[in-house]
Design a protein around this motif. Structure first.
Motif, PDB file in Angstrom:
ATOM      1  N   LEU A  62       1.021  -1.287  -0.102  1.00 40.71           N
ATOM      2  CA  LEU A  62       0.032  -0.011   0.006  1.00 40.71           C
ATOM      3  C   LEU A  62       0.921   1.348  -0.012  1.00 40.71           C
ATOM      4  CD1 LEU A  62      -2.635  -0.953   2.603  1.00 40.71           C
ATOM      5  CD2 LEU A  62      -2.953  -0.914   0.118  1.00 40.71           C
ATOM      6  N   THR A  63       2.119   0.970   0.218  1.00 43.52           N
ATOM      7  CA  THR A  63       2.946   2.084   0.312  1.00 43.52           C
ATOM      8  C   THR A  63       4.295   1.944  -0.470  1.00 43.52           C
ATOM      9  OG1 THR A  63       4.079   3.953   1.794  1.00 43.52           O
ATOM     10  CG2 THR A  63       3.764   1.414   2.640  1.00 43.52           C
ATOM     11  N   THR A  64       5.061   3.203  -0.846  1.00 45.88           N
ATOM     12  CA  THR A  64       6.395   3.008  -1.292  1.00 45.88           C
ATOM     13  C   THR A  64       7.367   3.216  -0.136  1.00 45.88           C
ATOM     14  OG1 THR A  64       6.091   5.050  -2.230  1.00 45.88           O
ATOM     15  CG2 THR A  64       5.737   3.444  -3.884  1.00 45.88           C
ATOM     16  N   PHE A  65       6.854   3.751   0.972  1.00 45.81           N
ATOM     17  CA  PHE A  65       7.585   4.246   2.037  1.00 45.81           C
ATOM     18  C   PHE A  65       8.093   3.121   2.759  1.00 45.81           C
ATOM     19  CE2 PHE A  65       7.948   5.445   6.487  1.00 45.81           C
ATOM     20  CZ  PHE A  65       8.878   6.427   6.441  1.00 45.81           C
ATOM     21  N   ILE A  66       9.503   2.957   3.003  1.00 40.23           N
ATOM     22  CA  ILE A  66      10.160   1.974   3.589  1.00 40.23           C
ATOM     23  C   ILE A  66      10.454   2.272   5.116  1.00 40.23           C
ATOM     24  CG2 ILE A  66      12.041   0.332   3.607  1.00 40.23           C
ATOM     25  CD1 ILE A  66      10.332  -0.057   1.318  1.00 40.23           C
ATOM     26  N   PRO A  67       9.862   1.598   6.019  1.00 36.13           N
ATOM     27  CA  PRO A  67      10.041   2.197   7.516  1.00 36.13           C
ATOM     28  C   PRO A  67      11.389   1.565   7.936  1.00 36.13           C
ATOM     29  CG  PRO A  67       8.186   0.484   7.299  1.00 36.13           C
ATOM     30  CD  PRO A  67       8.741   0.685   5.936  1.00 36.13           C
ATOM     31  N   ASP A  68      12.171   2.203   8.932  1.00 38.32           N
ATOM     32  CA  ASP A  68      13.294   1.753   9.439  1.00 38.32           C
ATOM     33  C   ASP A  68      13.160   0.728  10.331  1.00 38.32           C
ATOM     34  OD1 ASP A  68      12.640   3.721  11.074  1.00 38.32           O
ATOM     35  OD2 ASP A  68      14.186   4.969  10.932  1.00 38.32           O
ATOM     36  N   ALA A  69      12.293   0.441  10.870  1.00 40.34           N
ATOM     37  CA  ALA A  69      11.667  -0.309  11.804  1.00 40.34           C
ATOM     38  C   ALA A  69      10.776  -1.290  11.724  1.00 40.34           C
ATOM     39  CB  ALA A  69      12.025   0.220  13.441  1.00 40.34           C
ATOM     40  N   VAL A  70      10.452  -2.352  12.593  1.00 38.17           N
ATOM     41  CA  VAL A  70       9.175  -3.070  12.336  1.00 38.17           C
ATOM     42  C   VAL A  70       8.105  -2.471  13.213  1.00 38.17           C
ATOM     43  CG1 VAL A  70       8.158  -5.289  12.584  1.00 38.17           C
ATOM     44  CG2 VAL A  70      10.625  -5.290  11.684  1.00 38.17           C
ATOM     45  N   ASP A  71       6.880  -2.057  12.913  1.00 41.97           N
ATOM     46  CA  ASP A  71       5.990  -1.616  13.726  1.00 41.97           C
ATOM     47  C   ASP A  71       5.196  -2.746  14.270  1.00 41.97           C
ATOM     48  OD1 ASP A  71       5.999   1.346  13.565  1.00 41.97           O
ATOM     49  OD2 ASP A  71       5.601   1.091  11.287  1.00 41.97           O
ATOM     50  N   VAL A  72       5.121  -2.997  15.671  1.00 38.44           N
ATOM     51  CA  VAL A  72       4.383  -3.944  16.419  1.00 38.44           C
ATOM     52  C   VAL A  72       3.795  -3.300  17.358  1.00 38.44           C
ATOM     53  CG1 VAL A  72       5.063  -5.968  17.630  1.00 38.44           C
ATOM     54  CG2 VAL A  72       6.592  -5.535  15.877  1.00 38.44           C
ATOM     55  N   ALA A  73       2.213  -3.934  17.402  1.00 36.71           N
ATOM     56  CA  ALA A  73       1.505  -3.608  18.392  1.00 36.71           C
ATOM     57  C   ALA A  73       1.466  -4.566  19.313  1.00 36.71           C
ATOM     58  CB  ALA A  73       0.071  -3.479  17.584  1.00 36.71           C
ATOM     59  N   ILE A  74       1.285  -4.400  20.633  1.00 37.74           N
ATOM     60  CA  ILE A  74       0.903  -5.160  21.747  1.00 37.74           C
ATOM     61  C   ILE A  74      -0.133  -4.777  22.606  1.00 37.74           C
ATOM     62  CG2 ILE A  74       3.532  -6.021  21.726  1.00 37.74           C
ATOM     63  CD1 ILE A  74       3.992  -4.182  24.297  1.00 37.74           C
ATOM     64  N   PRO A  75      -0.638  -5.496  23.513  1.00 39.12           N
ATOM     65  CA  PRO A  75      -1.856  -4.827  24.262  1.00 39.12           C
ATOM     66  C   PRO A  75      -1.235  -3.887  25.313  1.00 39.12           C
ATOM     67  CG  PRO A  75      -1.746  -7.417  24.230  1.00 39.12           C
ATOM     68  CD  PRO A  75      -0.347  -7.049  23.534  1.00 39.12           C
ATOM     69  N   ARG A  76      -2.065  -2.962  25.766  1.00 34.71           N
ATOM     70  CA  ARG A  76      -1.583  -1.761  26.557  1.00 34.71           C
ATOM     71  C   ARG A  76      -0.800  -2.266  27.653  1.00 34.71           C
ATOM     72  NH1 ARG A  76      -5.302   2.870  27.013  1.00 34.71           N
ATOM     73  NH2 ARG A  76      -4.105   3.707  25.423  1.00 34.71           N
ATOM     74  N   LYS A  77      -1.186  -3.609  28.570  1.00 36.12           N
ATOM     75  CA  LYS A  77      -0.626  -3.945  29.678  1.00 36.12           C
ATOM     76  C   LYS A  77       0.521  -4.810  29.438  1.00 36.12           C
ATOM     77  CE  LYS A  77      -4.544  -3.452  32.637  1.00 36.12           C
ATOM     78  NZ  LYS A  77      -5.825  -2.844  31.831  1.00 36.12           N
ATOM     79  N   ALA A  78       0.657  -5.376  28.315  1.00 30.59           N
ATOM     80  CA  ALA A  78       1.890  -6.161  28.079  1.00 30.59           C
ATOM     81  C   ALA A  78       3.256  -5.478  27.956  1.00 30.59           C
ATOM     82  CB  ALA A  78       1.664  -6.984  26.346  1.00 30.59           C
ATOM     83  N   LYS A  79       4.217  -6.261  28.238  1.00 31.28           N
ATOM     84  CA  LYS A  79       5.523  -5.764  28.194  1.00 31.28           C
ATOM     85  C   LYS A  79       6.623  -6.591  27.384  1.00 31.28           C
ATOM     86  CE  LYS A  79       5.613  -4.188  33.279  1.00 31.28           C
ATOM     87  NZ  LYS A  79       4.171  -4.281  33.170  1.00 31.28           N
ATOM     88  N   VAL A  80       7.319  -5.837  26.863  1.00 29.88           N
ATOM     89  CA  VAL A  80       8.463  -6.454  25.987  1.00 29.88           C
ATOM     90  C   VAL A  80       9.882  -6.292  26.831  1.00 29.88           C
ATOM     91  CG1 VAL A  80       9.752  -6.273  23.885  1.00 29.88           C
ATOM     92  CG2 VAL A  80       7.336  -5.513  24.033  1.00 29.88           C
ATOM     93  N   SER A  81      10.362  -7.600  27.011  1.00 29.17           N
ATOM     94  CA  SER A  81      11.378  -7.752  27.862  1.00 29.17           C
ATOM     95  C   SER A  81      12.892  -7.078  27.429  1.00 29.17           C
ATOM     96  CB  SER A  81      11.757  -9.152  28.078  1.00 29.17           C
ATOM     97  OG  SER A  81      11.794 -10.016  27.169  1.00 29.17           O
ATOM     98  N   THR A  82      13.000  -7.523  26.011  1.00 28.24           N
ATOM     99  CA  THR A  82      14.212  -6.995  25.292  1.00 28.24           C
ATOM    100  C   THR A  82      13.863  -6.808  24.032  1.00 28.24           C
ATOM    101  OG1 THR A  82      14.971  -9.043  24.860  1.00 28.24           O
ATOM    102  CG2 THR A  82      16.058  -8.229  26.765  1.00 28.24           C
ATOM    103  N   VAL A  83      14.255  -5.422  23.555  1.00 27.21           N
ATOM    104  CA  VAL A  83      14.157  -4.918  22.103  1.00 27.21           C
ATOM    105  C   VAL A  83      15.555  -5.235  21.385  1.00 27.21           C
ATOM    106  CG1 VAL A  83      13.435  -3.117  20.537  1.00 27.21           C
ATOM    107  CG2 VAL A  83      12.143  -3.489  22.691  1.00 27.21           C
ATOM    108  N   PRO A  84      15.525  -5.981  20.471  1.00 25.73           N
ATOM    109  CA  PRO A  84      16.800  -6.112  19.883  1.00 25.73           C
ATOM    110  C   PRO A  84      17.422  -4.927  18.759  1.00 25.73           C
ATOM    111  CG  PRO A  84      14.899  -7.227  18.326  1.00 25.73           C
ATOM    112  CD  PRO A  84      14.234  -6.527  19.525  1.00 25.73           C
ATOM    113  N   ASP A  85      18.704  -4.974  18.803  1.00 26.56           N
ATOM    114  CA  ASP A  85      19.223  -3.995  18.129  1.00 26.56           C
ATOM    115  C   ASP A  85      18.642  -4.262  16.558  1.00 26.56           C
ATOM    116  OD1 ASP A  85      20.566  -3.114  20.406  1.00 26.56           O
ATOM    117  OD2 ASP A  85      22.303  -4.317  19.836  1.00 26.56           O
ATOM    118  N   TRP A  86      18.499  -5.319  16.170  1.00 28.56           N
ATOM    119  CA  TRP A  86      18.206  -5.763  14.657  1.00 28.56           C
ATOM    120  C   TRP A  86      17.477  -6.749  14.945  1.00 28.56           C
ATOM    121  CZ3 TRP A  86      17.927  -9.507  11.367  1.00 28.56           C
ATOM    122  CH2 TRP A  86      17.462  -9.061  10.129  1.00 28.56           C
ATOM    123  N   PRO A  87      16.221  -6.923  14.251  1.00 32.39           N
ATOM    124  CA  PRO A  87      15.675  -5.786  13.567  1.00 32.39           C
ATOM    125  C   PRO A  87      15.097  -4.813  14.550  1.00 32.39           C
ATOM    126  CG  PRO A  87      14.424  -7.918  13.369  1.00 32.39           C
ATOM    127  CD  PRO A  87      15.569  -8.332  13.912  1.00 32.39           C
TER     128      PRO A  87
END
Length: 195
Positions: A81-106
């Protein structure tokens, strides 16, 4: 050697639970890490260093954001739907959920969604033995319009124009989602201008 279990080459990411179900002991997993056949991502997930197949940054979502759903610009790119290339992966999580570690890549942009926004329009994509969750095309478009200030007005317009040209679009679903997400007024304004 009899009884040797081999890693399937067509799966990119394994959870420890999956590896145990395939018959790998903790010792064997550690040995595979030492041999460079598995790469430890965190305490529960491993990357297959001998993976043969299509590459996708989306496969890592499960390891870093177990409840993660591909959203916004990343989903728009997936649906062409777009020609725009984001520099990161967009990820949705539930409001109360936690992400323990976010990687340097991707790189990942984590978005906290309210439960009703998070649960609507989730679909699972299977590519061989790999899978990830992503919002369907209509939910992606609704989220883009809802977060248009964050996404960018030009990107939002391009995504809507491209969506409206698609033969597989579902305007009824789009408007129903927009209504449920309290974004029907903005959506109708855009549609009136573009149609």
């Amino acid at each position: 050697m009899a009884g040797t279990i081999i890693l399937p080459e067509d799966q990119k990411i394994f959870s420890m639970k999956e590896l145990k179900e395939k018959g790998f002991s903790q010792y064997k997993v550690s040995k595979l890490v030492d041999e460079g056949k598995l790469i430890k991502l965190n305490k529960s997930y491993y990357e297959n260093a001998e993976y043969r197949g299509e590459e996708s940054d989306f496969y890592y979502t499960e390891a870093y954001a177990p409840k993660g759903v591909i959203c916004l610009l990343s989903a728009a790119v997936y649906y062409h739907l777009t020609t725009f290339i984001p520099d990161a992966v967009d990820v949705a999580i539930p409001r109360k959920a936690k992400v323990s570690t976010v990687p340097d890549w991707p790189q990942m942009n984590v978005h906290h969604y309210t439960d009703d926004r998070y649960e609507l329009g989730v679909t699972t994509v299977r590519e061989g033995k790999n899978e990830f969750q992503i919002y369907d095309m209509e939910k992606t478009v609704v989220d883009i319009v809802f977060y248009r200030e964050k996404v960018g007005i030009e990107e939002t317009k391009e995504i809507l124009v491209t969506y409206l040209q698609r033969k597989d679009r579902n305007l009824n679903r789009l408007l129903k989602y927009a209504e449920l997400m309290k974004c029907d007024k903005a959506m109708r304004q855009y549609l009136e201008v573009l149609v």
